[in-house]
Design an enzyme around this catalytic site. Structure first.
Site, mmCIF file in Angstrom:
data_model
loop_
_atom_site.group_PDB
_atom_site.id
_atom_site.type_symbol
_atom_site.label_atom_id
_atom_site.label_comp_id
_atom_site.label_asym_id
_atom_site.label_seq_id
_atom_site.Cartn_x
_atom_site.Cartn_y
_atom_site.Cartn_z
ATOM 1 N N LYS A 125 54.178 32.906 -9.770
ATOM 2 C CA LYS A 125 55.297 32.582 -8.885
ATOM 3 C C LYS A 125 55.363 33.614 -7.764
ATOM 4 O O LYS A 125 55.580 34.806 -8.004
ATOM 5 C CB LYS A 125 56.602 32.585 -9.676
ATOM 6 C CG LYS A 125 57.819 32.368 -8.791
ATOM 7 C CD LYS A 125 59.086 32.223 -9.597
ATOM 8 C CE LYS A 125 60.293 32.122 -8.689
ATOM 9 N NZ LYS A 125 61.533 31.964 -9.431
ATOM 10 N N LYS A 174 53.500 28.329 -8.239
ATOM 11 C CA LYS A 174 54.654 28.005 -7.415
ATOM 12 C C LYS A 174 54.802 28.999 -6.278
ATOM 13 O O LYS A 174 54.741 30.206 -6.565
ATOM 14 C CB LYS A 174 55.886 28.063 -8.324
ATOM 15 C CG LYS A 174 57.196 27.924 -7.640
ATOM 16 C CD LYS A 174 58.301 28.230 -8.597
ATOM 17 C CE LYS A 174 59.593 28.240 -7.803
ATOM 18 N NZ LYS A 174 60.655 28.891 -8.457
HETATM 19 C C1 PBG Z 1 64.928 30.979 -9.907
HETATM 20 C C2 PBG Z 1 64.132 29.908 -9.277
HETATM 21 C C3 PBG Z 1 63.816 29.700 -7.934
HETATM 22 C C4 PBG Z 1 63.141 28.482 -7.868
HETATM 23 C C5 PBG Z 1 63.038 28.005 -9.169
HETATM 24 N N1 PBG Z 1 63.624 28.890 -10.037
HETATM 25 C C6 PBG Z 1 64.163 30.457 -6.703
HETATM 26 C C7 PBG Z 1 63.830 31.867 -6.558
HETATM 27 O O1 PBG Z 1 63.001 32.427 -7.276
HETATM 28 O O2 PBG Z 1 64.443 32.459 -5.685
HETATM 29 C C8 PBG Z 1 62.677 27.812 -6.607
HETATM 30 C C9 PBG Z 1 62.534 26.331 -6.679
HETATM 31 C C10 PBG Z 1 62.479 25.669 -5.351
HETATM 32 O O3 PBG Z 1 62.548 26.280 -4.280
HETATM 33 O O4 PBG Z 1 62.376 24.427 -5.355
HETATM 34 N N2 PBG Z 1 64.366 32.187 -10.056
#
Ligand code: PBG
Length: 331
Positions: free
Chosen positions: A196, A252
């Site tokens: 991520k 992601k």
């Molecule tokens: C929480 C989280 C995020 C997303 C999924 N879980 C945002 C972040 O890390 O700030 C993003 C999902 C999206 O943008 O569709 N940590």
């Protein structure tokens, strides 16, 4: 040599939609899709999300209706984002998330596969994904992991099928796995947000979940999320999570990181999930709204790229439309 040479006609395989379809290496199926769901304790009626056309933040009652609609469209797999009404620094109340999971599972049972996002960013008053130290300069890894393991046991107990930790602290997959096993919940799976990245493309999501970092110390998530410039860190994190017990490895954002999807896929035997995140989705939607591209064809092109790169599972805000679009897809 010259005499036997003739130009190879590659265009015969492109000549009409039938032969293009026959020769396509990538064929999409709605069966690979997961639909995200937002529910917010603080609202009385569904709320639109800026940029996320077709997506709403819902109440417990309305989310049940949305799930029913998705099932009619052949979508049975969901990723839940519960947003609690109250924020705190260390003592969090997970009861709303638990009640949403219970409502969904008691209504739909095994007809629905429910994963819940596991993170503290909607719970903390500063919007970071874990507990911070006193001057907010540092994420407290062990304290965060302990809270997440506890939270995962509550969700599992409420009936969730899969825990999806998105916080990016170290050691949380192992801690969650051993907590669930010790409570006799071996069958609950873990989909790790393993690769991520720290990204601009989470903007609309943070709006939906009120989860932008707003601390007096750390201004962004770069000390725990991956650098877009560091491939090795992404691979190491993904393989580490697999070793700790992750059943599904997620990459992601997705469309900007197809190289990472391909590399992770080469190195793991686990299914790889690609999350086409809110900002990526919104980009397509905004272009479509301007008449600059065709909405369904553009999403299909993105999904094809993700599957071509190695994604087995696609998380998309348009999952509920996947079956119809794929059925009518023009090759
Ligand atoms: C929480 C989280 C995020 C997303 C999924 N879980 C945002 C972040 O890390 O700030 C993003 C999902 C999206 O943008 O569709 N940590």
């Amino acid at each position: 040599m010259e005499k036997n040479f003739f130009p190879v006609n590659q265009r015969r395989l492109r000549a009409d939609r039938h032969i293009r379809e026959l020769s396509a290496g990538v064929k999409l199926s709605h069966r690979s899709f997961i639909q995200p769901l937002f529910v917010d304790e603080a609202i009385q009626s569904p709320r639109e999300v800026n940029g996320l056309n077709g997506v709403k933040v819902e109440t417990i009652e309305t989310v049940l209706h949305s799930i029913e609609q998705s099932i009619k469209n052949g979508i049975h797999k969901f990723l839940l984002f519960p947003v609690p009404a109250k924020q705190a620094d260390t003592q969090f109340d997970f009861s709303y998330a638990v009640s949403v999971v219970k409502a969904i599972k008691s209504n739909f049972g095994e007809d629905v596969w429910l994963a819940s996002d596991l993170c503290l960013c909607s719970y903390t008053s500063h919007g970071h994904c874990g507990i911070l130290n006193d001057d907010h300069s540092r994420l407290e890894n062990s304290k965060t992991v302990e809270v997440l393991a506890h939270y995962s046991s509550l969700l599992a107990n409420a009936g969730v099928d899969c825990i999806a930790p998105s916080d990016m602290t170290d050691g949380r997959i192992g801690a969650i796995r051993s907590r669930l096993n010790s409570l006799n919940m071996e069958e609950v799976s873990i989909m790790s947000y393993a690769a991520k990245f720290s990204s601009q493309f989470y903007g609309p999501f943070r709006d939906a979940c009120h989860s932008s970092p707003k601390s007096r110390g750390l201004q962004n998530r770069k000390t725990y999320q991956l650098s877009p410039a560091n491939v090795n860190d992404a691979l190491a994190s993904a393989l580490r999570d697999e070793k700790e017990g992750a059943d599904i490895i997620m990459v992601k954002p997705a469309a900007l990181y197809t190289d990472i999807i391909a590399k992770v896929k080469q190195q793991t035997l686990r299914p790889v999930a690609a999350y086409h995140v809110s900002g990526e989705y919104a980009a397509v939607e905004l272009l479509a709204a301007q008449g600059l591209l065709k909405r369904d064809a553009a999403h299909l092109e993105v999904w094809t790229a993700l599957q071509r790169s190695g994604a087995d599972i696609i998380i998309s805000y348009a999952a509920a439309e996947a079956r119809e679009w794929i059925e009518n897809m023009e090759f």
